[in-house]
Design an enzyme around this catalytic site. Structure first.
Site, PDB file in Angstrom:
ATOM      1  CG  LEU A  86      18.155  -4.327  -2.747  1.00 29.37           C
ATOM      2  CD1 LEU A  86      19.515  -3.541  -3.150  1.00 29.37           C
ATOM      3  CD2 LEU A  86      18.423  -4.261  -1.319  1.00 29.37           C
ATOM      4  CB  ALA A  88       9.922  -2.355  -3.987  1.00 23.26           C
ATOM      5  CB  SER A 135      11.066   2.242   2.728  1.00 25.46           C
ATOM      6  OG  SER A 135      11.289   4.070   2.993  1.00 25.46           O
ATOM      7  CD  GLU A 137       7.482   8.001   2.463  1.00 29.10           C
ATOM      8  OE1 GLU A 137       5.732   7.770   2.502  1.00 29.10           O
ATOM      9  OE2 GLU A 137       7.638   8.496   2.297  1.00 29.10           O
ATOM     10  CE1 TYR A 158       7.622   1.516  -1.643  1.00 25.45           C
ATOM     11  CE2 TYR A 158       7.996   3.288   0.034  1.00 25.45           C
ATOM     12  CZ  TYR A 158       8.497   2.109  -0.599  1.00 25.45           C
ATOM     13  OH  TYR A 158       9.620   1.903   0.162  1.00 25.45           O
TER      14      TYR A 158
HETATM   15  P1  NAP Z   1      13.813   1.369  -7.742  1.00 24.77           P
HETATM   16  O1  NAP Z   1      15.116   1.790  -8.454  1.00 24.77           O
HETATM   17  O2  NAP Z   1      13.104   1.650  -8.190  1.00 24.77           O
HETATM   18  O3  NAP Z   1      13.841  -0.046  -7.926  1.00 24.77           O
HETATM   19  C1  NAP Z   1      13.271  -0.661  -7.960  1.00 24.77           C
HETATM   20  C2  NAP Z   1      13.952  -2.434  -8.575  1.00 24.77           C
HETATM   21  O4  NAP Z   1      12.983  -3.574  -8.117  1.00 24.77           O
HETATM   22  C3  NAP Z   1      13.889  -1.984 -10.226  1.00 24.77           C
HETATM   23  O5  NAP Z   1      15.304  -3.069 -10.040  1.00 24.77           O
HETATM   24  C4  NAP Z   1      13.175  -2.853 -10.277  1.00 24.77           C
HETATM   25  O6  NAP Z   1      12.632  -3.658 -11.724  1.00 24.77           O
HETATM   26  C5  NAP Z   1      12.381  -4.274  -9.182  1.00 24.77           C
HETATM   27  N1  NAP Z   1      10.971  -4.296  -9.262  1.00 24.77           N
HETATM   28  C6  NAP Z   1       9.990  -3.875  -8.809  1.00 24.77           C
HETATM   29  N2  NAP Z   1       8.556  -4.865  -9.301  1.00 24.77           N
HETATM   30  C7  NAP Z   1       9.172  -5.739  -9.919  1.00 24.77           C
HETATM   31  C8  NAP Z   1       9.152  -6.981  -9.266  1.00 24.77           C
HETATM   32  N3  NAP Z   1       7.518  -7.628  -9.166  1.00 24.77           N
HETATM   33  N4  NAP Z   1       9.396  -8.305  -9.776  1.00 24.77           N
HETATM   34  C9  NAP Z   1      11.081  -8.197  -9.119  1.00 24.77           C
HETATM   35  N5  NAP Z   1      11.503  -7.063  -9.563  1.00 24.77           N
HETATM   36  C10 NAP Z   1      10.928  -5.961  -9.608  1.00 24.77           C
HETATM   37  O7  NAP Z   1      14.497   1.487  -5.945  1.00 24.77           O
HETATM   38  P2  NAP Z   1      15.146   1.503  -5.351  1.00 24.77           P
HETATM   39  O8  NAP Z   1      15.455   3.429  -4.775  1.00 24.77           O
HETATM   40  O9  NAP Z   1      16.842   1.132  -5.289  1.00 24.77           O
HETATM   41  O10 NAP Z   1      15.385   1.168  -4.165  1.00 24.77           O
HETATM   42  C11 NAP Z   1      15.251  -0.150  -4.241  1.00 24.77           C
HETATM   43  C12 NAP Z   1      14.932  -0.499  -2.498  1.00 24.77           C
HETATM   44  O11 NAP Z   1      14.946   0.717  -1.441  1.00 24.77           O
HETATM   45  C13 NAP Z   1      13.544  -0.553  -2.899  1.00 24.77           C
HETATM   46  O12 NAP Z   1      12.740  -1.916  -2.433  1.00 24.77           O
HETATM   47  C14 NAP Z   1      13.203   0.612  -2.076  1.00 24.77           C
HETATM   48  O13 NAP Z   1      11.310   0.579  -2.182  1.00 24.77           O
HETATM   49  C15 NAP Z   1      13.747   0.923  -1.272  1.00 24.77           C
HETATM   50  N6  NAP Z   1      14.187   1.736  -0.326  1.00 24.77           N
HETATM   51  C16 NAP Z   1      14.370   2.948  -1.259  1.00 24.77           C
HETATM   52  C17 NAP Z   1      14.571   4.232  -0.837  1.00 24.77           C
HETATM   53  C18 NAP Z   1      15.551   4.857  -1.973  1.00 24.77           C
HETATM   54  O14 NAP Z   1      15.496   6.738  -1.012  1.00 24.77           O
HETATM   55  N7  NAP Z   1      16.075   4.999  -3.320  1.00 24.77           N
HETATM   56  C19 NAP Z   1      14.297   4.357   0.417  1.00 24.77           C
HETATM   57  C20 NAP Z   1      14.074   3.378   1.536  1.00 24.77           C
HETATM   58  C21 NAP Z   1      13.751   2.508   0.770  1.00 24.77           C
HETATM   59  P3  NAP Z   1      12.708  -2.808 -13.161  1.00 24.77           P
HETATM   60  O15 NAP Z   1      14.315  -1.960 -13.448  1.00 24.77           O
HETATM   61  O16 NAP Z   1      11.995  -3.572 -14.107  1.00 24.77           O
HETATM   62  O17 NAP Z   1      11.772  -1.597 -12.625  1.00 24.77           O
HETATM   63  O1  G4F Z   2      11.371  11.886  -4.413  1.00 26.79           O
HETATM   64  P1  G4F Z   2       9.724  11.143  -3.919  1.00 26.79           P
HETATM   65  O2  G4F Z   2       8.848  10.862  -4.094  1.00 26.79           O
HETATM   66  O3  G4F Z   2      10.632   9.878  -2.482  1.00 26.79           O
HETATM   67  P2  G4F Z   2       9.129   9.952  -1.117  1.00 26.79           P
HETATM   68  O4  G4F Z   2       7.721   9.734  -1.622  1.00 26.79           O
HETATM   69  O5  G4F Z   2       9.563  10.542  -0.226  1.00 26.79           O
HETATM   70  O6  G4F Z   2       9.407   8.433  -1.717  1.00 26.79           O
HETATM   71  C1  G4F Z   2      11.206   7.971  -1.831  1.00 26.79           C
HETATM   72  O7  G4F Z   2      12.115   8.048  -0.700  1.00 26.79           O
HETATM   73  C2  G4F Z   2      11.072   6.181   0.684  1.00 26.79           C
HETATM   74  C3  G4F Z   2      12.092   6.592   1.812  1.00 26.79           C
HETATM   75  O8  G4F Z   2      11.527   7.593   2.704  1.00 26.79           O
HETATM   76  C4  G4F Z   2      11.520   5.464  -0.404  1.00 26.79           C
HETATM   77  F1  G4F Z   2      11.133   4.337   0.623  1.00 26.79           F
HETATM   78  C5  G4F Z   2      10.635   5.517  -1.531  1.00 26.79           C
HETATM   79  O9  G4F Z   2      10.885   4.130  -2.038  1.00 26.79           O
HETATM   80  C6  G4F Z   2      11.540   6.675  -2.813  1.00 26.79           C
HETATM   81  O10 G4F Z   2      12.269   6.510  -2.505  1.00 26.79           O
HETATM   82  O11 G4F Z   2       8.932  12.630  -2.363  1.00 26.79           O
HETATM   83  C7  G4F Z   2       9.776  12.934  -1.828  1.00 26.79           C
HETATM   84  C8  G4F Z   2       8.581  14.571  -1.763  1.00 26.79           C
HETATM   85  C9  G4F Z   2       6.967  14.139  -1.612  1.00 26.79           C
HETATM   86  O12 G4F Z   2       6.982  14.719   0.008  1.00 26.79           O
HETATM   87  C10 G4F Z   2       6.929  14.687  -2.300  1.00 26.79           C
HETATM   88  O13 G4F Z   2       5.095  15.311  -1.832  1.00 26.79           O
HETATM   89  O14 G4F Z   2       8.264  15.355  -3.016  1.00 26.79           O
HETATM   90  C11 G4F Z   2       7.610  15.850  -2.520  1.00 26.79           C
HETATM   91  N1  G4F Z   2       7.160  16.075  -4.555  1.00 26.79           N
HETATM   92  C12 G4F Z   2       6.785  17.372  -4.543  1.00 26.79           C
HETATM   93  N2  G4F Z   2       6.728  17.370  -6.243  1.00 26.79           N
HETATM   94  C13 G4F Z   2       7.296  15.274  -5.513  1.00 26.79           C
HETATM   95  C14 G4F Z   2       6.306  16.669  -6.477  1.00 26.79           C
HETATM   96  N3  G4F Z   2       7.356  14.359  -5.184  1.00 26.79           N
HETATM   97  C15 G4F Z   2       7.639  13.365  -6.422  1.00 26.79           C
HETATM   98  N4  G4F Z   2       7.873  12.120  -7.135  1.00 26.79           N
HETATM   99  N5  G4F Z   2       7.324  14.000  -7.801  1.00 26.79           N
HETATM  100  C16 G4F Z   2       6.814  15.488  -7.477  1.00 26.79           C
HETATM  101  O15 G4F Z   2       6.117  16.645  -8.394  1.00 26.79           O
END
Ligand code: NAP
Ligand code: G4F
Length: 342
Positions: A86, A88, A135, A137, A158
């Protein structure tokens, strides 16, 4: 003997929910944490037990996806049955500023862990399983609804790195017959979501505006549409993918999409506030290329894994708002009492 899981990214939103979920199932959970100058374990503090106590369910190991030899050492030491990758640099906007770093951690870092996994399975003879956090994305500009057969069209460094990681994982499965599953997860949120992602940025601001701690909320593109689910539901899908007889790739989504503007309307509505008085557009939050419309079809996960989401959009927003309003009330109380949180 309990099943052993190793989670990279355990200090993140999903890692913390997955640790809760696996510990409740009786797993022995190991996590990889990065060295930081401040504590980065806030999301798993409730799970932490002193190593000097008898048999803690959760154990942490220093490591980094940039450091392949450390990852190998952790695998050898832990001897896990299940590995969840997980970790990233998960912020899309920041990936435009730190594209090389994002590629190194998200793409090459996954490859480092997969290569270590291949050697570990070879040496240990264990039928260990690997989950890769892909993702939505990766679909980027592809027309909705998106499913496992939709072509990827990534729109950020990303997303490009996640596509590479997806194919490294798939190639490991096809080349060596290893159990490597790719989850393609649509956005999932919670009260543990990082505060710079848009949902949490909004709910934190609504709570603080309601308590008079903040006057404005600056945002970027309000027209983007996302398929937002609850993180607690999505970690169950990760686990289910590793309980199958054969590894495969699965989309995980709610099948409902809403714009950022709709999220704002619902969140401010809960606080009885007119959002138009508080929200300002700041072009700094626009992205060089945007993902306009994500809407997932999770039919395969429903049929093959028996997975369905339990929390809908309205409930998700309410849950996040209520949590963040609570934080704002606490912040206000401390400020009124003359204390400043660090
Ligand atoms: P997150 O809250 O940003 O957590 C990321 C984790 O990765 C944190 O524990 C962070 O550590 C760790 N990390 C970052 N850089 C690292 C490195 N160089 N080496 C080891 N660990 C590292 O992300 P999340 O929302 O839980 O998402 C989990 C995974 O699912 C990610 O791969 C993300 O890209 C993917 N994903 C997320 C979503 C979503 O909507 N949340 C959707 C699709 C895919 P620190 O706490 O020290 O920063
Ligand atoms: O919350 P966001 O930054 O999430 P985004 O870009 O969809 O990415 C998240 O979901 C992905 C899965 O589809 C993960 F893979 C990824 O790691 C991450 O968890 O932005 C959502 C939307 C975007 O379209 C952005 O342009 O919200 C729009 N937005 C508008 N104002 C904003 C803002 N996003 C952020 N972060 N901050 C703003 O002020």
């Amino acid at each position: 003997m309990p099943v052993k899981a190793l989670i990279t990214g355990i200090t993140g939103q999903d890692g913390s929910y997955l640790a809760d979920f696996l510990l409740a199932k009786g797993y022995e959970v190991h996590g990889v944490v990065r060295r930081a100058s401040t504590f980065n374990t806030g999301r798993i503090e409730h799970l932490y037990q002193d190593v000097h106590e008898n048999k803690p369910g959760l154990r942490l190991h220093y490591g980094d996806l940039a450091d392949g030899s450390a990852l190998r050492h952790v695998l050898e030491r832990v001897q896990p049955d299940e590995i969840y990758n997980l970790a990233a640099q998960s912020h899309v906007r920041i990936s435009f500023d730190q594209s090389e770093y994002t590629a190194d951690i998200v793409a090459t870092g996954t490859l480092r862990l997969l290569e270590a996994f291949r050697d570990y399975v070879d040496k240990s003879g264990k039928a260990a399983k690997f989950y890769q956090a892909g993702s939505s994305e990766m679909f980027g500009a592809a027309a909705p609804p998106q499913d496992e057969n939709t072509s990827f069209h990534p729109r950020s460094p990303y997303a490009c790195a996640k596509v590479a990681a997806h194919w490294y994982a798939r190639n490991m499965r096809e080349s060596y017959g290893l159990f490597v599953a790719n989850g393609i997860l649509f956005n999932h949120e919670s009260e543990r979501r990082g505060e710079t992602f848009v949902t949490r940025k909004i709910t934190r601001a609504v709570g603080r505006i309601k308590e008079g701690l903040q006057e404005k909320l600056y945002l970027g593109n309000l027209d983007a549409k996302r398929d937002w689910g609850f993180a607690g539901d999505y970690v169950e899908a990760m686990w289910l993918m590793l309980q199958q007889d054969a590894a495969d790739d699965y989309v995980v989504a709610t099948g409902e999409s809403h714009s950022v503007r709709e999220f704002i309307e619902v969140a401010f509505g809960h606080a009885d506030l007119d959002w138009q008085k508080y929200v300002e557009i700041d072009p700094r939050y626009f992205r060089p290329s945007e993902v306009d419309y994500l809407l997932g079809n999770a039919g395969k996960a429903r049929e093959k894994l028996g997975w369905t989401p339990t929390v809908g959009f309205e409930e998700l927003v309410l849950r996040m708002y209520q949590h963040d309003w609570g934080l704002a009330i606490r912040e206000k109380f401390l400020a009124d009492s003359g204390f400043r949180e660090r």
